[in-house]
Design a protein around this motif. Structure first.
Motif: not given
Lengths: 171, 146
Positions: A35-61
Motif C-alpha cells: 500500500f505504501n509503495k502505491a502511495i509513493w510510486h504509483q499515484g497521480p500526485l508527485s512524491a514531492a506533493e505526498v511528502e508535503m502532506a506527510r511533513l505537515r502531518n509529522a509536525r502536527k502529530v
C-alpha cells in the motif's frame, strides 16, 4: 527519552520495517509495504506533493522521527528545504503555490476539523484536483497519520528534534 | 454522493484511484485476520472511535456482527459488565489514543499487553490508526450513513 513500550524483533532482516516493532505483526507488514509503495510510486500526485502532506502531518502529530525524515524520491521530485520550511502554521501566507496551499489546508482539515470544510474550499479542491488525486491525497494522509501516531503510541520518542535524515521509501 | 465523486460508499470512492484500491483493501482486511487480537475487540474499538468522532457513517458500518447490548452499552463501557477485562483495557487505550497518543500511559499500554502481549499492543495501535484515519476520511468525504 522515554522507554519504548515494546522491543523490536530479536531476529533482524535488514529491512527497516520488518526490523522495527511493526515486524511483530508480520500479517500486516507485506500489505502495508504494498500500500505504501502505491502511495509513493504509483499515484497521480508527485512524491514531492505526498511528502508535503506527510511533513505537515509529522509536525502536527509531533513525531520526532517523521519530522526528521526526507524521502529521496520527494527531493528528486523537487522538494527542497526552502519549501519544507514553509510547511508551518503560516503556510497560507507563504510563497507556496495555490495547489500546494490547498493540499496543506486539506491535510489540516483531516488533522484538526474533518467536518469543517466550507463549500468554497471544496469547490477550490475540485477545481484543482481530480477525484483520483483527492483519493490519493486522502489515503496518503491516512497512512502517514496512522504510522506517525503509531510511533508516538509505542513510546521511546526522543524529546529533542533529530538531524535531517534522507532515506528511501521502505519496500 | 460525496462533494468530489458521484460514488456513494467508501469503497466506490476509493475505486476512483485504481492504482491503490486493491492494496488498500488488502491492508485493511489484514487487521481482521490477526491471530493476536479478537475481531470483536477490534470492532468495539472501531465503533468507539466512531462515537468519539460523532460519525454516524462509521457507527452504522458493521465490520462484524456484535451482540446488540455491546453496541448499546458502548458509550458507557466503563460502567457496563458486558465487556471482558481485555476489551476494557483496549477500549481505554483506544479512547486515549483518539484524544492524544502522547497522553497514553505506560500503565494503559501494559494493561493491553497483559492480555495480548507485545505483538497484540502493536497490532492494536496499527489498527486504531487505520480506524481513526478512515473515520476522519468518512467525515472529510461526507460519506452518507446507511
Amino acid at each position: 527519552m522515554a522507554k519504548p513500550r515494546v522491543s523490536a524483533p530479536s531476529e533482524q532482516t535488514g529491512n527497516v520495517v520488518r526490523d522495527s516493532a511493526l515486524g511483530m505483526v508480520p500479517q500486516t507488514v507485506d500489505p502495508y509495504l504494498a500500500f505504501n509503495k502505491a502511495i509513493w510510486h504509483q499515484g497521480p500526485l508527485s512524491a514531492a506533493e505526498v511528502e508535503m502532506a506527510r511533513l505537515r502531518n509529522a509536525r502536527k502529530v509531533n513525531c520526532v522521527f517523521c519530522k526528521a525524515v526526507r524521502y529521496d524520491i520527494a527531493i528528486e521530485a523537487g522538494l527542497d528545504e526552502s519549501k519544507v520550511e514553509q510547511i508551518d502554521d503560516d503556510f497560507a501566507n507563504s510563497e507556496l503555490s495555490n495547489r500546494e496551499k490547498l493540499l496543506l489546508a486539506y491535510t489540516d482539515f483531516y488533522l484538526n476539523d474533518p467536518t469543517g470544510m466550507s463549500a468554497d474550499f471544496k469547490q477550490q479542491m475540485t477545481d484543482e484536483f481530480t477525484a483520483e488525486e483527492i483519493v490519493h491525497l486522502s489515503m496518503a494522509i491516512v497512512l502517514c497519520n496512522c504510522f506517525s501516531r503509531c510511533a508516538v503510541s509505542l513510546g521511546g520518542m526522543p524529546e529533542d528534534d533529530l538531524p535531517r535524515m534522507e532515506i528511501t521509501v521502505p519496500e | 454522493m460525496s462533494w468530489f465523486s458521484t460514488a456513494n460508499s467508501r469503497d466506490d470512492i476509493i475505486a476512483e484511484a485504481p492504482f491503490l484500491a486493491e492494496k488498500f483493501h488488502q491492508f485493511y482486511r489484514s487487521f481482521w485476520q490477526l491471530p493476536m487480537l479478537p475481531v470483536q475487540t477490534l470492532e468495539l474499538c472501531r465503533l468507539r472511535i466512531a462515537q468519539l468522532h460523532q460519525c454516524d457513517t462509521e457507527w452504522q458500518r458493521e465490520e462484524i456482527a456484535l451482540a446488540a447490548i455491546l453496541r448499546k452499552d458502548l458509550s458507557q463501557w466503563n460502567k457496563s459488565t458486558n465487556y471482558s477485562e481485555a476489551e476494557r483495557a483496549c477500549l481505554e487505550f483506544a479512547e486515549v489514543y483518539t484524544m492524544d497518543p502522547q497522553a497514553i500511559s505506560d500503565e494503559q499500554a501494559d494493561a493491553v499487553k497483559a492480555h495480548y502481549g507485545d505483538a497484540g499492543l502493536v497490532a492494536l495501535i496499527e489498527a486504531l490508526g487505520m480506524f481513526y484515519g478512515l473515520t476522519r476520511v468518512s467525515q472529510l468525504w461526507e460519506l452518507p450513513a446507511n
